[in-house]
Design an enzyme around this catalytic site. Sequence first.
Site, PDB file in Angstrom:
ATOM      1  N   ARG A 102     -23.208  -1.063 -10.996  1.00 49.68           N
ATOM      2  CA  ARG A 102     -23.436  -2.501 -11.024  1.00 49.68           C
ATOM      3  C   ARG A 102     -22.758  -3.232  -9.877  1.00 49.68           C
ATOM      4  O   ARG A 102     -22.467  -4.428  -9.965  1.00 49.68           O
ATOM      5  CB  ARG A 102     -22.994  -3.120 -12.363  1.00 49.68           C
ATOM      6  CG  ARG A 102     -23.818  -2.646 -13.558  1.00 49.68           C
ATOM      7  CD  ARG A 102     -23.456  -3.475 -14.781  1.00 49.68           C
ATOM      8  NE  ARG A 102     -24.115  -3.009 -15.993  1.00 49.68           N
ATOM      9  CZ  ARG A 102     -25.346  -3.366 -16.360  1.00 49.68           C
ATOM     10  NH1 ARG A 102     -26.046  -4.179 -15.609  1.00 49.68           N
ATOM     11  NH2 ARG A 102     -25.848  -2.914 -17.484  1.00 49.68           N
ATOM     12  N   SER A 146     -33.093 -14.634 -20.568  1.00 47.55           N
ATOM     13  CA  SER A 146     -32.779 -13.315 -21.119  1.00 47.55           C
ATOM     14  C   SER A 146     -31.769 -13.427 -22.246  1.00 47.55           C
ATOM     15  O   SER A 146     -31.008 -14.397 -22.334  1.00 47.55           O
ATOM     16  CB  SER A 146     -32.233 -12.388 -20.030  1.00 47.55           C
ATOM     17  OG  SER A 146     -30.967 -12.840 -19.597  1.00 47.55           O
ATOM     18  N   HIS A 194     -29.726 -12.889 -11.441  1.00 49.37           N
ATOM     19  CA  HIS A 194     -29.094 -13.191 -12.725  1.00 49.37           C
ATOM     20  C   HIS A 194     -28.073 -14.313 -12.510  1.00 49.37           C
ATOM     21  O   HIS A 194     -27.232 -14.223 -11.623  1.00 49.37           O
ATOM     22  CB  HIS A 194     -28.376 -11.916 -13.172  1.00 49.37           C
ATOM     23  CG  HIS A 194     -28.021 -11.873 -14.615  1.00 49.37           C
ATOM     24  ND1 HIS A 194     -27.103 -12.720 -15.176  1.00 49.37           N
ATOM     25  CD2 HIS A 194     -28.458 -11.068 -15.609  1.00 49.37           C
ATOM     26  CE1 HIS A 194     -26.987 -12.429 -16.458  1.00 49.37           C
ATOM     27  NE2 HIS A 194     -27.809 -11.438 -16.742  1.00 49.37           N
ATOM     28  N   GLU A 218     -25.818   0.929 -25.809  1.00 45.38           N
ATOM     29  CA  GLU A 218     -26.152  -0.495 -25.915  1.00 45.38           C
ATOM     30  C   GLU A 218     -27.270  -0.800 -26.908  1.00 45.38           C
ATOM     31  O   GLU A 218     -27.548  -1.966 -27.177  1.00 45.38           O
ATOM     32  CB  GLU A 218     -26.450  -1.051 -24.521  1.00 45.38           C
ATOM     33  CG  GLU A 218     -25.211  -0.921 -23.630  1.00 45.38           C
ATOM     34  CD  GLU A 218     -25.394  -1.448 -22.216  1.00 45.38           C
ATOM     35  OE1 GLU A 218     -26.166  -2.395 -22.054  1.00 45.38           O
ATOM     36  OE2 GLU A 218     -24.749  -0.900 -21.303  1.00 45.38           O
ATOM     37  N   HIS A 260     -29.720   1.408 -16.282  1.00 47.80           N
ATOM     38  CA  HIS A 260     -29.927   2.197 -17.505  1.00 47.80           C
ATOM     39  C   HIS A 260     -30.794   3.427 -17.225  1.00 47.80           C
ATOM     40  O   HIS A 260     -30.565   4.495 -17.802  1.00 47.80           O
ATOM     41  CB  HIS A 260     -30.565   1.331 -18.597  1.00 47.80           C
ATOM     42  CG  HIS A 260     -29.736   0.149 -18.967  1.00 47.80           C
ATOM     43  ND1 HIS A 260     -28.552   0.269 -19.657  1.00 47.80           N
ATOM     44  CD2 HIS A 260     -29.892  -1.168 -18.715  1.00 47.80           C
ATOM     45  CE1 HIS A 260     -28.025  -0.937 -19.830  1.00 47.80           C
ATOM     46  NE2 HIS A 260     -28.820  -1.821 -19.260  1.00 47.80           N
ATOM     47  N   GLU A 265     -36.113  -4.924 -22.930  1.00 45.70           N
ATOM     48  CA  GLU A 265     -35.339  -4.152 -21.957  1.00 45.70           C
ATOM     49  C   GLU A 265     -34.958  -2.793 -22.535  1.00 45.70           C
ATOM     50  O   GLU A 265     -34.435  -2.694 -23.652  1.00 45.70           O
ATOM     51  CB  GLU A 265     -34.083  -4.929 -21.544  1.00 45.70           C
ATOM     52  CG  GLU A 265     -33.294  -4.198 -20.464  1.00 45.70           C
ATOM     53  CD  GLU A 265     -32.211  -5.059 -19.838  1.00 45.70           C
ATOM     54  OE1 GLU A 265     -31.906  -6.142 -20.380  1.00 45.70           O
ATOM     55  OE2 GLU A 265     -31.666  -4.628 -18.799  1.00 45.70           O
ATOM     56  N   GLU A 296     -42.393   0.963  -8.013  1.00 43.21           N
ATOM     57  CA  GLU A 296     -42.231  -0.396  -8.514  1.00 43.21           C
ATOM     58  C   GLU A 296     -43.188  -1.343  -7.814  1.00 43.21           C
ATOM     59  O   GLU A 296     -43.704  -2.267  -8.410  1.00 43.21           O
ATOM     60  CB  GLU A 296     -40.778  -0.851  -8.312  1.00 43.21           C
ATOM     61  CG  GLU A 296     -40.335  -1.935  -9.263  1.00 43.21           C
ATOM     62  CD  GLU A 296     -40.908  -3.262  -8.862  1.00 43.21           C
ATOM     63  OE1 GLU A 296     -41.236  -4.034  -9.776  1.00 43.21           O
ATOM     64  OE2 GLU A 296     -41.059  -3.527  -7.655  1.00 43.21           O
ATOM     65  N   HIS A 324     -34.869  -5.182 -13.892  1.00 42.86           N
ATOM     66  CA  HIS A 324     -33.534  -5.478 -13.384  1.00 42.86           C
ATOM     67  C   HIS A 324     -33.195  -4.422 -12.343  1.00 42.86           C
ATOM     68  O   HIS A 324     -33.275  -3.228 -12.621  1.00 42.86           O
ATOM     69  CB  HIS A 324     -32.482  -5.406 -14.498  1.00 42.86           C
ATOM     70  CG  HIS A 324     -32.364  -6.659 -15.296  1.00 42.86           C
ATOM     71  ND1 HIS A 324     -31.700  -6.702 -16.505  1.00 42.86           N
ATOM     72  CD2 HIS A 324     -32.809  -7.917 -15.052  1.00 42.86           C
ATOM     73  CE1 HIS A 324     -31.756  -7.956 -16.967  1.00 42.86           C
ATOM     74  NE2 HIS A 324     -32.419  -8.701 -16.112  1.00 42.86           N
ATOM     75  N   ASP A 329     -34.539  -1.377 -16.242  1.00 44.70           N
ATOM     76  CA  ASP A 329     -33.314  -1.705 -15.501  1.00 44.70           C
ATOM     77  C   ASP A 329     -32.823  -0.400 -14.864  1.00 44.70           C
ATOM     78  O   ASP A 329     -32.569   0.584 -15.577  1.00 44.70           O
ATOM     79  CB  ASP A 329     -32.283  -2.267 -16.493  1.00 44.70           C
ATOM     80  CG  ASP A 329     -30.969  -2.661 -15.827  1.00 44.70           C
ATOM     81  OD1 ASP A 329     -30.559  -1.997 -14.855  1.00 44.70           O
ATOM     82  OD2 ASP A 329     -30.342  -3.627 -16.303  1.00 44.70           O
TER      83      ASP A 329
HETATM   84 MN    MN Z   1     -30.333  -5.358 -17.431  1.00 45.34          MN
END
Ligand code: MN
Length: 304
Positions: free
Chosen positions: A221, A73, A16, A162, A192, A156, A238, A215, A189
């Site tokens: 984070r 994004s 990012h 959010e 989340h 996402e 994944e 993500h 992500d």
């Molecule tokens: Mn994200």
Amino acid sequence: MGEEEGTAVNNPVGIHAGVWIGQWTSESTRWAIDQTLAAGFDLIEITATDVDSIDAAAVARAIQKTKLSCSVSLGLTFDADVSSEDSQIRARGATRLHHALRLAQKVGSRQLVGVLYSALGKYQGPASERSWRNSAAAIRELAVEARAAGIELALEVVNRYETNLFNEVFGALRFLDEVGEENVRIHLDTYHMNIEEPDFALPVAAAGDRLGYVHVGESHRGYLGAGNIRWAEFFRFESFSNTVVDPALSNTLAVWRNLWTDNADLAAQARASIRAHLGAAYRARARGQAARDDGQQSADGETN
Ligand code: MN
């Protein structure tokens, strides 16, 4: 070439741009690209929240000089929200998405990802049936436009603070069905997922081929491996999908604790961690395949 590099890991691993910079001036763009290359990433994710402030041609030129690829994004805002019941707010949202798609096209991105379907923020209540349909209609329209440009959308899945449209993979899959366009996929992500999903494997398996983007973020984070995410569980699944991985560290999402100060160190550690986990998952898969092939051969031997 170490064992890690020798393993066929074909998922491009990205970072990012927010890890490096907050704004896309010509100087900061060059800096972000240099740092991304130095840290060994394949891709840089361009945040287009302030889409009209980005000089797309300059960013495109800077990226094209390198072997990097890029993604774009975006998260919508409450005054430009395609899920709104207010038609003016919806129209502003659609315009912003359109601009983000144009940016993606100009910088050579094949993907537009993020919270494209809703404002990125805390809603005061659950989404109405109308909001759901308004958003799906806007995403459908964007998808048709994106397809003509050879661009894929990835929506996402974010936590309840959010967005209010969907917060877990099955909700996202229902939404994709409502949209009904093949170039719209799911963007997971881990940050989340840690809040909303039952584990780190099920959502990846449930999304399957419809997983388009990932993500990779720690539960706080911060540094990968320094939080609660069960990385082995996540990467085992994944690795089966063809996705982009991005250690996202958004500066817009309540990141006001200082979990890192040295962005180059953070980036290098994140890339090494992702490559190591992906490598381990690919090796496990290869071993499983070899064991199945052996079993198949001895079964064939018995019948011959
Ligand atoms: Mn994200």
